[in-house]
Motif scaffolding. Sequence first.
Motif, PDB file in Angstrom:
ATOM      1  N   VAL A   1     114.609  83.312  21.453  1.00 38.81           N
ATOM      2  CA  VAL A   1     115.460  82.584  22.393  1.00 38.81           C
ATOM      3  C   VAL A   1     115.700  81.162  21.902  1.00 38.81           C
ATOM      4  N   ALA A   2     114.643  80.516  21.364  1.00 39.25           N
ATOM      5  CA  ALA A   2     114.762  79.138  20.882  1.00 39.25           C
ATOM      6  C   ALA A   2     115.779  79.038  19.753  1.00 39.25           C
ATOM      7  N   PHE A   3     115.752  79.986  18.827  1.00 36.97           N
ATOM      8  CA  PHE A   3     116.704  79.950  17.726  1.00 36.97           C
ATOM      9  C   PHE A   3     118.115  80.277  18.197  1.00 36.97           C
ATOM     10  N   THR A   4     118.237  81.090  19.217  1.00 35.59           N
ATOM     11  CA  THR A   4     119.561  81.358  19.787  1.00 35.59           C
ATOM     12  C   THR A   4     120.144  80.091  20.398  1.00 35.59           C
TER      13      THR A   4
ATOM     14  N   ALA B   1     121.200  77.801  17.627  1.00 32.78           N
ATOM     15  CA  ALA B   1     122.460  78.222  17.019  1.00 32.78           C
ATOM     16  C   ALA B   1     123.659  77.833  17.875  1.00 32.78           C
ATOM     17  N   MET B   2     123.467  77.867  19.190  1.00 29.75           N
ATOM     18  CA  MET B   2     124.551  77.495  20.100  1.00 29.75           C
ATOM     19  C   MET B   2     124.700  75.992  20.221  1.00 29.75           C
ATOM     20  N   VAL B   3     123.565  75.265  20.159  1.00 24.83           N
ATOM     21  CA  VAL B   3     123.582  73.796  20.270  1.00 24.83           C
ATOM     22  C   VAL B   3     122.777  73.248  19.097  1.00 24.83           C
ATOM     23  N   PRO B   4     123.380  73.093  17.913  1.00 21.92           N
ATOM     24  CA  PRO B   4     122.631  72.738  16.711  1.00 21.92           C
ATOM     25  C   PRO B   4     121.856  71.422  16.813  1.00 21.92           C
TER      26      PRO B   4
END
Length: 378
Positions: free
Chosen positions: A32-35, A38-41
């Motif tokens: 979830v954290a990496f998702t 990816a959405m908010v770099p």
Amino acid sequence: MPRFPAAPLGRISARIPPIVPGLLTAVFAVGVAFTVHAMVPVLPAMTVAVVLGLLAANLPGTGTWVAGGARSGLDFAGKHLMRAGIVVLGLKVSVMDVLGLGWQSLLLITGVVLVSFAGTYGISRMFRLTRDASLLIATGFSICGASAIGAMAAVRRIRHVDTVLPVALVTLCGTLAIGVLPLLLHPLQLTPEVFGAWTGASVHDVGQVVATAQTAGTGALAIAVVVKLTRVILLAPIVAAAGVHQRTIISRDARNGAALTGTVENGAGLGRTAGGVAGDPDTDGAELRLPPVVPLFVIGFVAMVGLRSTGWLSPGLLESAAAIQDLLLGTALFGLGSAVRVQTLLHTGARALLAALAAWLLIALLGLGAAVLIVQPY
């Protein structure tokens, strides 16, 4: 109708190691954290992992789970996977890149780390934090965030539970830097190179450095990473110095007869016994043992630095190692974050928060001065 025997669910569950549910929870949270990243770099995945841990610990639906069935695995992640992540972190550091800064810059960065360490420790003690808490905060703020806290806690035999508050503080202030430092780029009239060096010299975690420096372009990011990794490489000598100091204390107390008759004075007031840390299953009831000068996982970190510096590893292998490191540290940080109870933090952490903010300001000022001097030759 014939009766079929019920599936032996109890036997199946008994065969599952108690750490598995918590580890699976942590791995899911890292996904979830990496998702989110990816959405908010601009949000580093490691920071998001800590925040998710905090939320999981304090929301009604998940709080019971992380405090109960998942706790064993989350504690395992916070302690052992953190150490594994520190080992793999060494593959990000090349001695050749560090030496490329020049000896003047290396002396400046070393000076910033040492003064930051001493200053943060002094500030924490002024706010009446324990010596152990002050030591961990100083280590995390001056070197490389949660990774450094984990290494120092191991060599000083500080209880795993006592690393939670320092990790929360270093994550909070590192996240604060992501938002504040870019706002100062133009008012202070900084070049991208100076801003990058400032970021590398003052922001705590590697991911937070990248998130902050990239706002000023690739030139800022390049120098920020090298300066930051120069700070990271100082982890080994500082931890070694702490190990020597700890051994000296224990040997002195043993000679005075205190180690075998009562509580060993360790400077933290946390009630360590002659055998180790009160309440720590790794050390309770053990015979008096001197801690290693350098923990095995820090030796592994140094070995990985040496391996990276040979230039033998392919870019693909280094990228895979970076992904593994992110997974290890992400699960560890989620585990640590899930041990924080907001009510307890608000009740006991006000002084610690003020100390952390004061230390953050000190390191930012020191880092800015060093950055200007580092970039002058360019």
